[in-house]
Design a protein around this motif. Structure first.
Motif, PDB file in Angstrom:
ATOM      1  N   ASP A 108       3.756   2.661 -10.776  1.00 33.21           N
ATOM      2  CA  ASP A 108       3.943   1.544  -9.845  1.00 33.21           C
ATOM      3  C   ASP A 108       4.572   2.025  -8.543  1.00 33.21           C
ATOM      4  N   ARG A 111       1.996   3.866  -6.485  1.00 34.17           N
ATOM      5  CA  ARG A 111       1.060   2.901  -5.892  1.00 34.17           C
ATOM      6  C   ARG A 111       1.658   2.248  -4.652  1.00 34.17           C
ATOM      7  N   GLU A 112       2.920   1.813  -4.770  1.00 34.22           N
ATOM      8  CA  GLU A 112       3.539   1.044  -3.694  1.00 34.22           C
ATOM      9  C   GLU A 112       3.998   1.916  -2.527  1.00 34.22           C
TER      10      GLU A 112
END
Length: 281
Positions: A108, A111-112
């Motif tokens: 995550d 991704r961010e």
């Protein structure tokens, strides 16, 4: 960065297995280092995915560059910031990627903060290496990259003959395996791992910086393996042409390197080497 991608925020971030640090490269405007427990894990340039900061990653790219032309179906065991998937997508548009990574919060974060969404045809299986590999279809990959570490240590369960047999199942008959090993004085672990790979694949080569290859300094070694002949002459030239003038060992020289070391099997009492403290400061 892709349009609409926000600037990454340097700092420390909690992940499933501890904490990572995101550091800006002061020498490259778009370069970022992902570090865990003081050990650099990944480097990405968000504007130029073909820029590979770490020498061992460049050696893996040397192997990828001499594979058959065209898009590749890839499996990556160990995700990090996905430097190799980004490189393959940039140099071989249309390639597909399955990334096996046990740390969902790390995925995550990448991704961010590091624009992983910009890599097309990339899917992540959040699972350990062995569990995730079991979920992948037979004969589905042209390239398997095994670059899985806990800190600076390779999980021994990913270094066994039984696990390499499962990777062979995933690879197409013409496919190529790349393994990143870390080892130091004496290279006992590297010799056993290479012996394990040679027991599964008919064609194997080993690449590393000269001091690492001789066991004089702790560092990374790259194993390339296939069921068909490897372009060892090209790999020897490309490795020697890098900044560190790395060596490529194969054939009888590789047999001499292994020197009777026993393959690793499930249940063997084997400890993966841990780098001495000065390696990463």
């Amino acid at each position: 960065m892709a349009r609409g991608q926000r600037e990454p925020m340097p700092g420390r971030y909690p992940v499933t297995f501890g904490e990572v640090e995101l550091l800006r490269d002061l020498d490259r405007q778009n370069g970022w280092v992902l570090s865990k427990d003081g050990v650099p894990q990944s480097y990405v340039d968000l504007q130029d995915p073909t820029f590979l900061e770490f020498e061992y990653v460049r050696l893996m790219a040397d192997v990828i560059d001499v594979l058959d032309d065209g898009p590749l179906g890839c499996v990556h065991v160990g995700g990090g910031a996905c430097s190799i998937p980004r490189y393959v997508t940039a140099t071989r548009p249309g390639s597909r990627h399955l990334v096996v990574e046990p740390d969902g919060l790390l995925v995550d974060l990448v991704r961010e903060q590091l624009d992983l969404r910009s890599v097309p045809k990339l899917k992540v299986i959040v699972a350990g290496g062995r569990e995730g590999t079991q979920k992948i279809w037979d004969d589905s990959a042209d390239l398997v990259v095994l670059d899985a570490f806990s800190g600076a240590t390779m999980p021994v369960e990913l270094a066994t003959a039984e696990y390499f047999a499962d990777l062979t199942r995933v690879l197409r008959p013409t496919g190529t395996l790349l393994v990143n090993i870390a080892d130091g004085k004496g290279l006992a672990f590297a010799r056993r791992l290479v012996a394990t790979v040679r027991g599964t694949f008919g064609h194997v080569a080993l690449m590393a910086e000269p001091a690492v290859m001789r066991g004089r300094r702790f560092g990374n070694l790259i194993v390339a393996a296939s069921r068909r002949p490897l372009p060892v002459e090209q790999l020897t030239r490309s490795a020697a042409g890098g900044l560190t003038q790395a060596r490529c060992v194969h054939g009888q020289a590789l047999a001499n390197f292994v020197a009777g070391a026993a393959p690793i099997h499930d249940g063997d009492a084997v400890l993966a080497p841990v780098p001495p403290p000065p390696v990463f400061g």
